[in-house]
Design a protein around this motif. Structure first.
Motif, short mmCIF file in Angstrom:
data_model
loop_
_atom_site.label_atom_id
_atom_site.label_comp_id
_atom_site.label_asym_id
_atom_site.label_seq_id
_atom_site.Cartn_x
_atom_site.Cartn_y
_atom_site.Cartn_z
N LYS A 196 47.14 38.55 43.58
CA LYS A 196 47.94 38.76 42.37
C LYS A 196 49.36 39.20 42.72
O LYS A 196 50.33 38.67 42.18
CB LYS A 196 47.25 39.83 41.51
CG LYS A 196 47.97 40.18 40.24
CD LYS A 196 47.12 41.16 39.42
CE LYS A 196 47.96 41.82 38.35
NZ LYS A 196 48.35 43.18 38.65
N ASN B 83 40.36 44.94 48.22
CA ASN B 83 40.71 44.18 47.01
C ASN B 83 41.59 42.96 47.28
O ASN B 83 42.80 42.98 47.06
CB ASN B 83 41.37 45.12 45.98
CG ASN B 83 41.43 44.51 44.59
OD1 ASN B 83 41.27 43.31 44.43
ND2 ASN B 83 41.64 45.36 43.61
N GLU C 220 41.71 40.29 45.55
CA GLU C 220 42.29 39.77 44.30
C GLU C 220 43.62 40.45 43.99
O GLU C 220 44.55 39.82 43.51
CB GLU C 220 41.31 39.93 43.13
CG GLU C 220 40.07 39.05 43.25
CD GLU C 220 40.40 37.59 43.50
OE1 GLU C 220 41.29 37.03 42.83
OE2 GLU C 220 39.78 36.97 44.39
#
Length: 192
Positions: free
Chosen positions: A163, A157, A159
């Motif tokens: 983030k 992941n 992303e």
């Protein structure tokens, strides 16, 4: 490869992810550099062509021994080698650049091997076990205007990592990526 290295079964052998990082180092002459999880030491050896202030750590004692052997084999004397998990060996120190080819593979109990090599790839169920622990501490060990370079996989992941870095005050980007079979190996560059 520009260096001669020895390998061993219990230490991660440099592969595409190692070279994706080694070939895209965001280091300037004079930068102090920390590499977490040095393995054979290959990334640190490339870094030593740019700066002479390098510290490497590894949780795998076999890797620490092998990296030291490889540094000597290539007449590299400017790398400090420390044994321990993530930032434990450098508790109160800060660096200009922090490098980490993370253990990013999602692993279930049946995937775990009873061997030091397990440290190199075991990212826990979602591939983020070590990545998240690293992100929790990284800012405490980075100088102002410092840089973090992380290798991870689309399986763990990207992303979520971007983030989390954004929440920590970093400006981040996927700086390089290579596609292999069922995943993309990515290099994330983050700047304070």
């Amino acid at each position: 490869m520009d260096f001669k290295i020895d390998t061993m079964e219990t230490v991660y052998i440099p592969a595409e992810d190692s070279f994706l990082l080694a070939e895209n180092l965001a280091i300037k002459p004079g930068d102090s550099v920390l590499e977490i999880g040095t393995g054979t030491g290959i990334v640190a050896m490339y870094a030593s062509k740019i700066t002479d202030k390098i510290t490497v750590t590894d949780i795998n004692l076999d890797a620490v021994t092998l990296a030291e052997k490889n540094f000597k084999k290539n007449n590299i004397e400017n790398i400090e080698i420390l044994f321990g998990n993530l930032f434990e060996p450098v508790k109160n120190r800060k660096f200009d650049v922090i490098l980490f080819n993370t253990p990013y593979l999602p692993t279930e109990n049946g995937d775990v091997i009873d061997d030091n090599l397990n440290y190199a790839f075991d990212g826990g169920l979602n591939g983020r076990k070590v990545i998240d622990n690293f992100l929790n501490e990284v800012k405490n060990h980075l100088n102002e205007k410092g840089t973090v370079q992380i290798i991870q996989s689309s399986l763990s992941n990207n992303e979520e990592t971007l983030k989390r870095l954004d929440e920590l005050g970093f400006v981040s980007e996927i700086a390089a990526s290579e596609h292999y079979f069922f995943e993309d190996i990515t290099l994330i560059n983050s700047y304070l």
